[in-house]
Design an enzyme around this catalytic site. Structure first.
Site, PDB file in Angstrom:
ATOM      1  N   HIS A  27       0.882  -1.173   0.000  1.00 48.61           N
ATOM      2  CA  HIS A  27       0.000   0.000   0.000  1.00 48.61           C
ATOM      3  C   HIS A  27       0.915   1.218   0.000  1.00 48.61           C
ATOM      4  O   HIS A  27       2.019   1.161   0.555  1.00 48.61           O
ATOM      5  CB  HIS A  27      -0.839   0.109   1.276  1.00 48.61           C
ATOM      6  CG  HIS A  27      -1.755  -1.030   1.562  1.00 48.61           C
ATOM      7  ND1 HIS A  27      -1.339  -2.176   2.188  1.00 48.61           N
ATOM      8  CD2 HIS A  27      -3.085  -1.187   1.331  1.00 48.61           C
ATOM      9  CE1 HIS A  27      -2.373  -2.995   2.333  1.00 48.61           C
ATOM     10  NE2 HIS A  27      -3.448  -2.425   1.820  1.00 48.61           N
TER      11      HIS A  27
ATOM     12  N   ASP B 122       2.401   1.997   3.320  1.00 49.09           N
ATOM     13  CA  ASP B 122       3.356   1.024   3.876  1.00 49.09           C
ATOM     14  C   ASP B 122       4.787   1.459   3.624  1.00 49.09           C
ATOM     15  O   ASP B 122       5.674   1.206   4.440  1.00 49.09           O
ATOM     16  CB  ASP B 122       3.198  -0.354   3.212  1.00 49.09           C
ATOM     17  CG  ASP B 122       1.813  -0.937   3.350  1.00 49.09           C
ATOM     18  OD1 ASP B 122       1.094  -0.544   4.278  1.00 49.09           O
ATOM     19  OD2 ASP B 122       1.464  -1.797   2.512  1.00 49.09           O
TER      20      ASP B 122
END
Ligand code: XLS
Ligand code: NI
Ligand code: NI
Length: 442
Positions: free
Chosen positions: A107, A110
């Site tokens: 993501h 992240d």
């Protein structure tokens, strides 16, 4: 001494994981996964296309609603967001290449902290994706898929693309544009939409029809933007019935396929099937795989496992050979994944706090899938499984049954063919025979 010198390598006690065969007693070795081994003319690596997920492996700290995270994450050190993000990326690439894998999934949030606002976040993504390009080249690692996290930040508490406030929808659009840019820059092979907050808690405050239309409009915009910017990969929707919302719009594979058809998205979107989401929908994983495969839309999978006693998305690592063999039979029969692979969307238990535990978890999951692939291949080639399945429908292969399938009969014809019904035979479904057959090959 700077932080890098202090901590790297992060996984000091573990070297490169190699294939040592079933008799090895080395816990840091593969017993079944041998990337270059041919199965049906294709390497195991190409069949399985394993990916490490950045969020569970390098971001999740083991916290739960009852307590904060006990997990040691030495890569979280650093004075700036950029420094921390680079440390985390060093740890991720060290881990992926020690496992000998080719792919990772991420993501946007992240790989680097969001920062003050979306503009700063965009700049930070440009910074960290430059570093990711270097690391990918150095370790020969690729992106299986990228995505945007449109569910953690409080701004998305009422939804992202389905938020009743257009201003939030626009913000989600900006975030997806940046995540698409990042995925394209890193030559990501696919892009995922998991609708974390796309659903509702109460129909009392929800115009469901309008929200779903907004979701479709949003997906079209994202697809058009990516295509105009050179993205040739596949978009995946990841179904999940509930959690975090009470009812999520992407409930299960059938629901998503209906949605994609209704809004004319099936040419570009396929499905990413997650084991624990299937079981939350009260389906088996195999059911969701088969529904997707039948629609020619089996894109990718998120590998994990639920818990028979707990009714939530526990995201444990897969270990059950009996279930995985049934899954691999469907995947093999479908001709493999359409663009995707096997992403370990799974996390360590909260009390697994050794750095090495991350290796045990992945080695176990990788070997379980490799073994399931070998068993499924044996069942497919040596056993009477497929012929038996086919023969169950043999009355449709010729004569009146074939006429029925080809649309040549009317309801009156059926009545005439059946006459007084006296020729019907009792034909066993032989479920127990087939269940035993799977066990025989394990
Ligand atoms: C959560 C989802 C999530 C997606 C990616 O349940 O599985 O991890 O895979 O956003
Ligand atoms: Ni997932
Ligand atoms: Ni999940």
């Amino acid at each position: 001494m700077n932080t890098l010198e202090k901590t790297q390598p992060y996984f000091k006690n573990v070297g490169k994981i190699k294939f040592e065969g079933p008799d090895s007693d080395n816990p840091f070795a593969y017993r079944y996964y041998n990337g270059q081994q041919l199965v049906r003319g294709k390497t195991m690596e190409d069949h399985l296309r394993f990916a490490v997920s950045y969020w569970h492996s390098f971001c999740g700290d083991g916290s739960d609603p009852f307590g904060w995270g006990p997990r040691p994450m030495p890569w979280n050190e650093g004075n700036t967001a950029e420094e921390r993000a680079k440390n985390k990326m060093d740890a991720a690439f060290e881990f992926i290449s020690k496992l000998g894998l080719t792919y990772y999934c991420f993501h946007d949030v992240d790989i680097i902290d969001e920062g003050e606002n979306i503009l700063e976040f965009g700049k930070r993504l440009e910074f960290i994706s430059d570093y990711a390009l270097e690391k990918q080249a150095e370790h020969k690692v690729k992106v299986l898929w990228g995505t945007a996290n449109l569910f953690s930040h409080p701004r998305y508490m009422n939804g992202a693309a389905t938020n009743p406030d257009f201003n939030v929808v626009a913000h989600a659009g900006a975030q997806v544009r940046n995540a698409l840019d990042t995925t394209i820059k890193l030559s990501g092979e696919n892009y995922v939409f998991w609708g974390g907050r796309e659903g509702y808690m109460s129909l009392l405050n929800t115009d469901m029809k309008r929200e779903k239309e907004h979701l479709a409009r949003f997906l079209h915009m994202a697809k058009d933007y990516a295509r105009n910017n050179g993205f040739e990969g596949t978009f995946f929707i990841e179904p999940k019935p509930a959690e975090p919302t009470k009812h999520q719009y992407d409930y299960d594979a059938s629901t998503v396929l209906g949605f994609l058809r209704e809004f004319n998205l099936l040419d570009d979107f396929k499905l990413n099937i997650e084991v624990n989401h299937a079981t939350l929908a009260l389906h088996t994983f195999e059911h969701e795989l088969q529904v997707s495969a039948d629609a020619n839309a089996l894109g990718s999978i998120d590998a994990n496992r639920g818990d028979y006693q707990n009714g939530w998305d526990t995201d444990q690592f897969p270990v059950d050979l009996y279930e995985l063999t049934q899954a691999m039979l469907i995947i093999l029969n479908a001709g493999g994944f359409q663009g995707g692979g096997i992403n370990f969307d799974a996390k360590l238990r909260r009390n697994s706090t050794d750095l090495e535990d991350l290796f045990h978890a992945h080695i176990g999951g990788i070997d379980a899938f490799a073994r399931a692939l070998l068993i499924a291949d044996k069942i497919a080639t040596d056993s009477d499984y497929y012929p038996l399945l086919k023969s169950r429908y043999s009355t449709f292969d010729e004569g009146k049954g074939a006429d029925f399938e080809n649309g040549k009969l009317s309801l009156e014809d059926l009545a005439e063919i059946t006459g007084d019904g006296s020729h019907l035979q009792q034909i066993s479904g032989r479920q127990e025979y087939l269940e035993n057959l799977i066990n025989r090959y394990i």
